[in-house]
Scaffold this motif. Structure first.
Motif, mmCIF file in Angstrom:
data_model
loop_
_atom_site.group_PDB
_atom_site.id
_atom_site.type_symbol
_atom_site.label_atom_id
_atom_site.label_comp_id
_atom_site.label_asym_id
_atom_site.label_seq_id
_atom_site.Cartn_x
_atom_site.Cartn_y
_atom_site.Cartn_z
ATOM 1 N N GLU A 413 0.933 -1.207 0.129
ATOM 2 C CA GLU A 413 -0.100 -0.079 0.005
ATOM 3 C C GLU A 413 0.980 1.196 0.092
ATOM 4 N N PHE A 445 1.527 -12.108 2.381
ATOM 5 C CA PHE A 445 0.425 -12.402 1.569
ATOM 6 C C PHE A 445 0.291 -14.042 1.606
ATOM 7 N N HIS A 450 -3.309 -13.513 -3.978
ATOM 8 C CA HIS A 450 -3.689 -12.372 -2.991
ATOM 9 C C HIS A 450 -2.787 -11.250 -3.100
ATOM 10 N N ARG A 451 -1.658 -11.379 -3.316
ATOM 11 C CA ARG A 451 -0.761 -10.229 -3.544
ATOM 12 C C ARG A 451 -1.348 -9.220 -4.865
ATOM 13 N N ASP A 453 -4.348 -9.672 -6.123
ATOM 14 C CA ASP A 453 -5.684 -9.034 -5.978
ATOM 15 C C ASP A 453 -5.519 -7.814 -4.957
ATOM 16 N N VAL A 454 -4.628 -7.580 -3.902
ATOM 17 C CA VAL A 454 -4.457 -6.239 -3.204
ATOM 18 C C VAL A 454 -4.084 -5.207 -4.273
ATOM 19 N N LEU A 458 -5.983 -1.692 -4.884
ATOM 20 C CA LEU A 458 -5.451 -0.367 -4.645
ATOM 21 C C LEU A 458 -5.301 0.431 -5.929
#
Length: 466
Positions: A413, A445, A450-451, A453-454, A458
């Motif tokens: 982030e 993650f 998952h990484r 998707d984040v 963002l």
């Protein structure tokens, strides 16, 4: 689901109860086996029991009654040392299999005229994209197609074949390690570079696991082999010397006397006739870069081997939507593109991404793999700035040194905030915020998906708010 025959009323041990393991339990039970299921992780066992699965501690089982041990692909088979249950199975002469081997046995049990075609794809990089692209081409051509293996659905959860079904299967080295009888009608070897050495011991062990994709092929089978790295050239030469199957070379950078290859932005078919151009790769925006040219060449060669017309194949390639987490264009705001390449878990994969763009605001890092990122130096000129995250951040910063502006962002982030600000104000003509970590994801993650998707969430939030 594909029921697995051959184990009726016999005990079969299944160890590892993730997605693949649970599917294996159900497929064996559907075939009449008495399944002994177990997992070392208490949380996983609880989830399995909550889903209605019965468990038996395999350390206390009577191994003299067990016909086979089915191992989830992630469980150590030989390195860094065999799992204790692998040792137990060996002590009792119990064969150790994977779900892909059970699939092969189920297909072999069918009447010969009802057996499906099997296309297997392996390689260090590009497997998922090539698998998805072949599946897309075949579906567009109206062929009954099942896609699975190391991508998407576990193979035993796929629908049973009908007449003229084609299975398109991504095969990892972990899965191939546990295959004994599978015969691929078309076996595709894309490339080979250092990866998974902790699992296979060294490059010789890794190469040997991958080479199992060619085992059991008949003279009617075909091998499609990339020849753009030295390891793969050796594989091609070995198969050529055997003279026991159709052999097709593919390349993403040089002309071939026989095969399918890309030079510049053009794809050429030289399989059966003098080489001629069949596709302008610039018309396929979802598959940028030389690495994707190799994936396209492999998919084209496989589809031609099945008898599809060239025009049918190329039109399908043009409509391919791309694959999540593989140079996935999430969106653009003004001139800033957000590209999700979370699947790039090693430097070799990241090199493909860095070669595909300029003015890159690069987000990298995570749990490092063998070799680091020193091999990426030829692409440093394409990087405007790097934002380093996870466990590898300090080491990557030392490698980049003064060659690439960088800062340690820590989290994804924070990296996104910094990159978005710099890309918007840096004065670059076509900036790209690129997540291509060159690392595993497990420090921050669940997995690379998952990484990615984040990153996508963002990116879309920033595009939307902008």
């Amino acid at each position: 689901m594909i029921p697995v025959p051959g184990y009726e009323d016999q005990a079969v041990a299944v160890f590892g109860l993730g997605r693949t393991g649970l599917a294996t339990v159900e497929a064996l039970q559907a075939g009449g086996a008495n399944v002994l299921a177990w997992d070392d992780n208490a949380e996983t066992r609880t989830k399995a029991q909550s889903a209605g699965f019965s468990l038996i501690d395999l350390d206390r089982a009577d191994w003299t009654e067990i016909r086979a041990l089915v191992l989830s692909p992630g469980v150590p088979l030989t390195h860094p040392e065999p799992h204790r249950l692998v040792k137990t199975a060996g002590a009792h002469s119990v064969p150790v299999l994977g779900d892909m081997e059970l699939f092969a046995q189920a297909m072999a049990a069918l009447l010969e005229d009802r057996r499906p075609k099997i296309i297997g794809i392996t390689g260090t990089n590009g497997k998922s994209t090539t698998t998805a692209l072949i599946g897309h081409i075949l579906k567009k051509a109206g062929i009954d197609t099942r896609i699975g293996g190391n991508i998407g659905d576990a193979v035993l959860t796929l629908d049973p074949p009908r007449l003229s079904t084609v299975f398109v299967l991504e095969l990892s080295s972990y899965q191939l390690d546990l295959v004994h009888s599978m015969s691929c009608d078309i076996a595709i070897w894309l490339n080979l570079s250092e990866d998974h050495l902790d699992r296979h011991g060294d490059m010789a062990g890794y190469r040997a696991a991958k080479f199992r994709i060619f085992a059991n092929q008949t003279p009617d089978g075909a091998a499609i082999v990339g020849v753009d790295d030295d390891y793969s050239v050796a594989v091609f030469s070995k198969l050529k010397a055997a003279k026991d199957r159709e052999l097709i070379a593919i390349s993403s950078g040089r002309s071939l006397s026989h095969g399918v290859y890309a030079v510049g932005s053009k794809l050429f078919d030289g399989m059966l006739t003098p080489a001629h151009e069949v596709l302008d790769l610039a018309t396929v925006p979802t598959l940028p870069g030389a690495h994707n040219a190799q994936n396209i060449a492999a998919a084209y060669a496989a589809a031609r081997q099945l008898g599809l017309p060239a025009e049918t194949i190329t039109e399908a390639i043009k409509s391919f939507p791309g694959l999540a987490h593989r140079l996935e264009l999430v969106g653009t705001h003004k001139s800033v593109r957000y590209v999700n390449d979370s699947k790039a878990t090693n430097a070799e994969a990241t090199a493909k991404a860095l070669a595909s763009f300029t003015d890159i605001f690069w987000i990298a890092g995570g749990r490092k793999k063998e070799g680091g990122i020193g091999s990426l130096a030829p692409y440093f000129a394409n990087i405007a700035k790097a934002y380093l995250i996870g466990e590898a951040a300090e080491e990557f910063a030392a490698t980049l040194g003064s060659a690439v502006p960088h800062e340690i962002a820590g989290t994804l982030e924070n990296a996104m905030d910094l990159a978005a600000s710099d890309a918007a104000t840096g004065g670059h003509e076509a900036p790209v915020i690129l997540l291509s970590p060159a690392c595993a994801s497990f420090d921050q993650f669940k997995d690379f998906e998952h990484r990615g998707d984040v990153f996508r969430v963002l990116a879309k939030a920033r595009i939307g708010s902008a």
